[in-house]
Design a protein around this motif. Structure first.
Motif, mmCIF file in Angstrom:
data_model
loop_
_atom_site.group_PDB
_atom_site.id
_atom_site.type_symbol
_atom_site.label_atom_id
_atom_site.label_comp_id
_atom_site.label_asym_id
_atom_site.label_seq_id
_atom_site.Cartn_x
_atom_site.Cartn_y
_atom_site.Cartn_z
ATOM 1 N N SER A 358 0.837 -1.190 0.000
ATOM 2 C CA SER A 358 0.000 0.000 0.000
ATOM 3 C C SER A 358 0.877 1.248 0.000
ATOM 4 N N ARG A 359 0.277 2.371 -0.425
ATOM 5 C CA ARG A 359 0.975 3.658 -0.407
ATOM 6 C C ARG A 359 0.231 4.576 0.543
ATOM 7 N N PRO A 360 0.814 4.915 1.676
ATOM 8 C CA PRO A 360 0.130 5.821 2.613
ATOM 9 C C PRO A 360 -0.103 7.187 1.984
ATOM 10 N N VAL A 361 -1.251 7.757 2.248
ATOM 11 C CA VAL A 361 -1.574 9.099 1.768
ATOM 12 C C VAL A 361 -0.887 10.113 2.663
ATOM 13 N N THR A 362 -0.192 11.064 2.064
ATOM 14 C CA THR A 362 0.492 12.084 2.857
ATOM 15 C C THR A 362 -0.502 13.142 3.320
ATOM 16 N N PRO A 363 -0.248 13.805 4.451
ATOM 17 C CA PRO A 363 -1.131 14.885 4.906
ATOM 18 C C PRO A 363 -1.248 16.000 3.874
ATOM 19 N N GLU A 364 -0.163 16.266 3.150
ATOM 20 C CA GLU A 364 -0.182 17.323 2.142
ATOM 21 C C GLU A 364 -1.147 16.984 0.998
ATOM 22 N N ALA A 365 -1.097 15.721 0.534
ATOM 23 C CA ALA A 365 -1.997 15.299 -0.548
ATOM 24 C C ALA A 365 -3.450 15.329 -0.081
ATOM 25 N N GLU A 366 -3.667 14.878 1.146
ATOM 26 C CA GLU A 366 -5.020 14.871 1.695
ATOM 27 C C GLU A 366 -5.578 16.290 1.762
#
Length: 376
Positions: A358-366
């Motif tokens: 899996s690829r964790p979603v970064t806070p910046e992308a969110e």
């Protein structure tokens, strides 16, 4: 126009010229078919010596045959509709009116909301496909899930109609016979089977009601990691709540999110023009994830409601035809809701290969995605 956006549009033009079909056999399985009321209440009005074992085929076999017949045709047809939406913006132009309907005293059904979201997710996914993508391959996994859901629903409806006809000694009302004829025709088209074969379907292979204990957020995170439109993103636990807060308590939150997803590819195209070397695939997939978590929540709520109705029907069940018919209908509604939740969560082991990371979603992308969805 950015390379990602351009590739998706060009490939859509090519795929609209293609179409294939096929045929396949199926596996026969022997079993005894219990009625819905027997399975739910544990009570049968037939002696065990009267239960006859016979050859039939189960749900898995039936769905595989339908997929072989329909999957490629439906995939191409879906891409045609997405291409038409890109050219004409028909749905996008209708959405303000649909939002008004959701704010009225008689809003559309949850099934309508699911259709809206699934169309918007598909549009965002295909129009944001990376360069070199084969769009049929991008779309096929989701079409497979939707065909399985609709096909399973039709088999469940046929089983329920047959159960109700059985309650009258095999006669049935004109309405039930009409429903049976319509379902048989639809299933004949989907499978190529004749009516005799269709009526040998093994109803015991349909799922029976059970309580859903998995937490909603767990299902939402699993869906995002599994569904082809967002895999293999791993969203943070708070992401679904943040999506829900985007439009507050507005009754039109679902069509508002759908509109945002229809607009997202063009916004991503603008970002790509400003930063040509930037990889926007995760941002596009996170947009699809926003729609997916909303779909899962809708299906989750409907399944819990259907379970409560099943329990109430079971507790009220007696020997009357009306009571037994009500129980059959409650089980049918649970099955339909169950199949919709399976489709929403992407219950397809082939979708995510074993061992896929899996690829964790970064806070910046969110944060950036939520801002894009909130903007007009």
């Amino acid at each position: 126009m950015n390379s990602v956006f351009r590739t998706g549009v060009a490939a859509l033009g090519v795929v609209c010229l293609l179409g294939t079909t096929g045929c396949s056999g199926f596996v026969r399985a022997k079993s005894i078919q219990p009625s819905v009321e027997e399975a739910v209440t544990g009570v049968s009005d037939k002696g065990s010596s009267e239960a006859e074992e016979h050859s039939g085929f189960g749900l898995r076999d039936a769905l595989e045959v339908s997929l072989t017949e329909l999957l490629e045709l439906e995939t191409v047809d879906s891409l045609r509709r997405i291409a038409a939406e890109h050219v004409h913006n028909t749905m996008l132009l209708r959405l303000p009116g649909i939002q008004a309907e959701y704010r009225s005293s008689t809003p559309p059904s949850p099934e309508n909301a699911l259709d809206l979201l699934d169309g918007a997710i598909a549009y965002n996914h295909v129009l944001s496909a990376p360069p070199g993508s084969e769009l049929s391959d991008e779309r096929r996994p989701r079409i497979r899930q939707l065909l399985q859901c609709s096909g399973a629903g039709n088999w469940a409806r046929l089983a329920a109609v047959r159960e109700k006809i059985d309650l009258s000694g095999g006669v049935g009302t004109p309405e039930l016979r009409q429903q049976e004829a319509e379902l048989l025709l639809e299933l004949r088209i989907a499978t190529g089977f004749d009516n005799e074969m269709l009526l040998s379907f093994d109803r015991s292979t349909l799922p029976m009601p059970r309580k859903l204990d998995t937490p909603l957020v767990e299902l939402q995170r699993k869906a995002v990691m599994t569904r082809s439109e967002s895999a293999p993103l791993a969203i943070p636990a708070e992401f679904p709540a943040q999506v829900r807060r985007l439009y507050g308590d507005d009754p039109a939150a679902v069509p508002m999110l759908a509109e945002a997803l229809y607009r997202l590819p063009r916004k991503l195209a603008a970002l790509q023009l400003a930063s040509p070397n930037r990889d926007l695939r995760d941002l596009a997939a996170l947009g699809s994830a926003a729609g997916i978590v909303c779909e899962v929540e809708l299906c989750y709520n409907q399944l819990r409601k259907a379970w409560n109705a099943c329990e109430a029907a079971r507790l009220r069940a007696d020997s009357s035809v009306e009571s037994r018919s009500a129980l059959i209908e409650a089980v049918l509604q649970w099955r339909l809701a169950h199949f919709r939740l399976l489709a929403a969560t992407g219950e397809e082991p082939e979708t995510v290969p074993a061992g896929a990371k899996s690829r964790p979603v970064t806070p910046e992308a969110e944060s950036e995605l939520l801002k894009l969805l909130a903007e007009k």
